[in-house]
Design a protein around this motif. Structure first.
Motif, PDB file in Angstrom:
ATOM      1  N   ILE A 115     -23.047  14.085   1.470  1.00 18.24           N
ATOM      2  CA  ILE A 115     -24.494  13.985   1.617  1.00 18.24           C
ATOM      3  C   ILE A 115     -24.889  13.039   2.742  1.00 18.24           C
ATOM      4  O   ILE A 115     -25.846  13.284   3.483  1.00 18.24           O
ATOM      5  CB  ILE A 115     -25.135  13.522   0.291  1.00 18.24           C
ATOM      6  N   THR A 116     -24.147  11.928   2.893  1.00 17.32           N
ATOM      7  CA  THR A 116     -24.533  10.892   3.843  1.00 17.32           C
ATOM      8  C   THR A 116     -24.696  11.401   5.268  1.00 17.32           C
ATOM      9  O   THR A 116     -25.677  11.045   5.935  1.00 17.32           O
ATOM     10  CB  THR A 116     -23.530   9.722   3.795  1.00 17.32           C
ATOM     11  N   PRO A 117     -23.782  12.247   5.806  1.00 17.63           N
ATOM     12  CA  PRO A 117     -24.010  12.747   7.177  1.00 17.63           C
ATOM     13  C   PRO A 117     -25.310  13.523   7.319  1.00 17.63           C
ATOM     14  O   PRO A 117     -25.976  13.453   8.359  1.00 17.63           O
ATOM     15  CB  PRO A 117     -22.788  13.653   7.417  1.00 17.63           C
ATOM     16  N   LEU A 118     -25.695  14.258   6.272  1.00 16.86           N
ATOM     17  CA  LEU A 118     -26.947  15.005   6.337  1.00 16.86           C
ATOM     18  C   LEU A 118     -28.144  14.071   6.304  1.00 16.86           C
ATOM     19  O   LEU A 118     -29.099  14.245   7.070  1.00 16.86           O
ATOM     20  CB  LEU A 118     -27.020  15.994   5.171  1.00 16.86           C
ATOM     21  N   ASP A 119     -28.115  13.082   5.426  1.00 13.62           N
ATOM     22  CA  ASP A 119     -29.235  12.142   5.360  1.00 13.62           C
ATOM     23  C   ASP A 119     -29.357  11.341   6.657  1.00 13.62           C
ATOM     24  O   ASP A 119     -30.468  11.040   7.101  1.00 13.62           O
ATOM     25  CB  ASP A 119     -29.053  11.187   4.174  1.00 13.62           C
ATOM     26  N   LYS A 120     -28.236  10.997   7.262  1.00 15.52           N
ATOM     27  CA  LYS A 120     -28.292  10.268   8.534  1.00 15.52           C
ATOM     28  C   LYS A 120     -28.933  11.119   9.612  1.00 15.52           C
ATOM     29  O   LYS A 120     -29.782  10.653  10.377  1.00 15.52           O
ATOM     30  CB  LYS A 120     -26.888   9.841   8.962  1.00 15.52           C
ATOM     31  N   SER A 121     -28.535  12.400   9.679  1.00 13.28           N
ATOM     32  CA  SER A 121     -29.128  13.289  10.682  1.00 13.28           C
ATOM     33  C   SER A 121     -30.619  13.472  10.444  1.00 13.28           C
ATOM     34  O   SER A 121     -31.414  13.498  11.389  1.00 13.28           O
ATOM     35  CB  SER A 121     -28.423  14.653  10.644  1.00 13.28           C
ATOM     36  N   LEU A 122     -31.011  13.586   9.185  1.00  9.49           N
ATOM     37  CA  LEU A 122     -32.428  13.725   8.868  1.00  9.49           C
ATOM     38  C   LEU A 122     -33.191  12.453   9.233  1.00  9.49           C
ATOM     39  O   LEU A 122     -34.361  12.521   9.622  1.00  9.49           O
ATOM     40  CB  LEU A 122     -32.597  14.042   7.381  1.00  9.49           C
ATOM     41  N   GLY A 123     -32.540  11.319   9.135  1.00  6.67           N
ATOM     42  CA  GLY A 123     -33.187  10.082   9.550  1.00  6.67           C
ATOM     43  C   GLY A 123     -33.450  10.054  11.043  1.00  6.67           C
ATOM     44  O   GLY A 123     -34.527   9.639  11.491  1.00  6.67           O
ATOM     45  N   HIS A 124     -32.468  10.483  11.826  1.00  4.90           N
ATOM     46  CA  HIS A 124     -32.678  10.560  13.271  1.00  4.90           C
ATOM     47  C   HIS A 124     -33.782  11.561  13.600  1.00  4.90           C
ATOM     48  O   HIS A 124     -34.605  11.331  14.495  1.00  4.90           O
ATOM     49  CB  HIS A 124     -31.384  10.967  13.958  1.00  4.90           C
ATOM     50  N   LEU A 125     -33.792  12.667  12.879  1.00  4.54           N
ATOM     51  CA  LEU A 125     -34.832  13.670  13.095  1.00  4.54           C
ATOM     52  C   LEU A 125     -36.204  13.097  12.778  1.00  4.54           C
ATOM     53  O   LEU A 125     -37.203  13.438  13.428  1.00  4.54           O
ATOM     54  CB  LEU A 125     -34.550  14.887  12.220  1.00  4.54           C
ATOM     55  N   ALA A 126     -36.278  12.204  11.801  1.00  2.09           N
ATOM     56  CA  ALA A 126     -37.549  11.568  11.455  1.00  2.09           C
ATOM     57  C   ALA A 126     -38.113  10.800  12.640  1.00  2.09           C
ATOM     58  O   ALA A 126     -39.313  10.873  12.938  1.00  2.09           O
ATOM     59  CB  ALA A 126     -37.353  10.629  10.266  1.00  2.09           C
ATOM     60  N   LEU A 127     -37.250  10.067  13.323  1.00  2.42           N
ATOM     61  CA  LEU A 127     -37.723   9.303  14.474  1.00  2.42           C
ATOM     62  C   LEU A 127     -38.201  10.215  15.593  1.00  2.42           C
ATOM     63  O   LEU A 127     -39.175   9.919  16.279  1.00  2.42           O
ATOM     64  CB  LEU A 127     -36.608   8.392  14.987  1.00  2.42           C
ATOM     65  N   ILE A 128     -37.506  11.319  15.773  1.00  2.42           N
ATOM     66  CA  ILE A 128     -37.912  12.270  16.810  1.00  2.42           C
ATOM     67  C   ILE A 128     -39.273  12.863  16.477  1.00  2.42           C
ATOM     68  O   ILE A 128     -40.181  12.921  17.311  1.00  2.42           O
ATOM     69  CB  ILE A 128     -36.861  13.388  16.953  1.00  2.42           C
ATOM     70  N   LEU A 129     -39.435  13.291  15.233  1.00  2.00           N
ATOM     71  CA  LEU A 129     -40.692  13.918  14.835  1.00  2.00           C
ATOM     72  C   LEU A 129     -41.851  12.921  14.836  1.00  2.00           C
ATOM     73  O   LEU A 129     -43.005  13.310  15.033  1.00  2.00           O
ATOM     74  CB  LEU A 129     -40.541  14.547  13.450  1.00  2.00           C
ATOM     75  N   TYR A 130     -41.543  11.658  14.593  1.00  2.00           N
ATOM     76  CA  TYR A 130     -42.589  10.646  14.610  1.00  2.00           C
ATOM     77  C   TYR A 130     -43.316  10.623  15.955  1.00  2.00           C
ATOM     78  O   TYR A 130     -44.524  10.385  16.024  1.00  2.00           O
ATOM     79  CB  TYR A 130     -41.961   9.283  14.318  1.00  2.00           C
ATOM     80  N   SER A 131     -42.583  10.919  17.021  1.00  2.00           N
ATOM     81  CA  SER A 131     -43.189  10.916  18.354  1.00  2.00           C
ATOM     82  C   SER A 131     -44.168  12.064  18.553  1.00  2.00           C
ATOM     83  O   SER A 131     -44.899  12.087  19.547  1.00  2.00           O
ATOM     84  CB  SER A 131     -42.093  10.986  19.426  1.00  2.00           C
ATOM     85  N   PHE A 132     -44.198  12.988  17.602  1.00  2.00           N
ATOM     86  CA  PHE A 132     -45.078  14.149  17.741  1.00  2.00           C
ATOM     87  C   PHE A 132     -46.440  13.951  17.069  1.00  2.00           C
ATOM     88  O   PHE A 132     -47.209  14.888  16.929  1.00  2.00           O
ATOM     89  CB  PHE A 132     -44.400  15.391  17.153  1.00  2.00           C
ATOM     90  N   TYR A 133     -46.749  12.750  16.647  1.00  2.00           N
ATOM     91  CA  TYR A 133     -48.052  12.526  16.026  1.00  2.00           C
ATOM     92  C   TYR A 133     -49.201  12.869  16.958  1.00  2.00           C
ATOM     93  O   TYR A 133     -50.278  13.270  16.524  1.00  2.00           O
ATOM     94  CB  TYR A 133     -48.185  11.070  15.592  1.00  2.00           C
ATOM     95  N   LYS A 134     -48.998  12.690  18.251  1.00  7.50           N
ATOM     96  CA  LYS A 134     -50.093  12.907  19.193  1.00  7.50           C
ATOM     97  C   LYS A 134     -50.032  14.279  19.850  1.00  7.50           C
ATOM     98  O   LYS A 134     -50.689  14.524  20.842  1.00  7.50           O
ATOM     99  CB  LYS A 134     -50.083  11.815  20.256  1.00  7.50           C
TER     100      LYS A 134
END
Length: 264
Positions: A191-210
């Motif tokens: 599970i940990t590799p998937l959660d880590k990748s999803l965490g990185h994806l979170a930071l990427i998507l955060y930049s899309f607020y605007k």
């Protein structure tokens, strides 16, 4: 055809094996990674130029360091634990992921308990390669999103959504298999590799607020941040999280947008 780039760089491979074992494959010299390579050497682009029309070509190791000759001409699609080479633009990424890409079949290749093996062993390496195959397609599609220009923000979001969808699907599948006793109960390795990748994806998507779709970006980010928290629960001592990522994650989690999640 499955390539081994390390063998293809060896002089003994060129002299002794190529003409005898692969008479129908074009080896225009001795392989050498790089952009400006000339006879008696050839680079990956030259090899694909001369052979891809005749054979499907796969590689199950990393592309050699310094090999940039295929940039803009060919790309490597995720293909199980390997990769498949195609010409740039030949494949629609979302259609490929939905219809054509093979996954590692856990019914035929069940995941063992990685604690059984020494980290330097072949068995450990293959087990971790199977685990990585779960995240490689998602990494591939979101790297494509990162390369898209700002004018294609709608397509970027689709690619990021697909990355999340695939990782979440595999995460649920692993948990289900653990509950049914098909893989070891200690599922943090899976599970940990998937959660880590999803965490990185979170930071990427955060930049899309605007972007033109801020609500959709926020929705995806909230889901992914939950996974990042789950990842850090397993990886409290991870140097990368502590030194590079965690302070940023904490700032995001403490904003008003995420107060309702109660995960700080």
């Amino acid at each position: 055809m499955v390539m081994d780039m390390q063998f293809m760089q060896a002089y003994w491979f060129y002299i002794m094996l190529m003409p005898v074992n692969w008479p129908d494959v074009s080896f225009p010299g001795l392989y050498k990674p790089g952009l400006n390579v000339s006879y008696p050497y050839y680079n990956l682009k030259k090899f694909l130029d001369e052979n891809l029309s005749n054979y499907p070509i796969y590689m199950c190791t990393a592309v050699p360091e310094g090999e940039t000759s295929i940039d803009g001409y060919y790309e490597a699609l995720p293909f199980g634990i390997c990769k498949k080479f195609v010409r740039v633009g030949e494949v629609d990424p979302l259609e490929y992921l939905d219809n054509d890409m093979p996954w590692v079949d856990l019914d035929k290749f069940p995941l063992p308990d990685v604690d059984r093996y020494e980290p330097q062993s072949w068995e450990y390496t293959m087990t971790m390669s199977m685990l990585e195959s779960y995240t490689k397609p998602s990494t591939w599609i979101w790297n494509k999103a990162l390369k898209l220009p700002p004018s294609e923000s709608a397509l970027k979001i689709k690619y990021f959504e697909k990355a999340y969808e695939m990782m979440e699907e595999k995460r649920k599948d692993i948990i289900d298999r653990a509950e049914r006793g098909l893989i070891p109960k200690n599922i943090s390795y899976y599970i940990t590799p998937l959660d880590k990748s999803l965490g990185h994806l979170a930071l990427i998507l955060y930049s899309f607020y605007k972007t033109p779709q801020p609500d959709k970006a926020q929705e995806m980010t909230q889901k992914c941040l939950v996974h990042w928290r789950q990842y850090t629960d397993f990886q409290r001592d991870d140097i990368q999280v502590r030194d590079e990522m965690w302070s940023t994650i904490q700032r995001i989690l403490k904003t008003e947008d995420f107060a309702s999640l109660h995960i700080v």
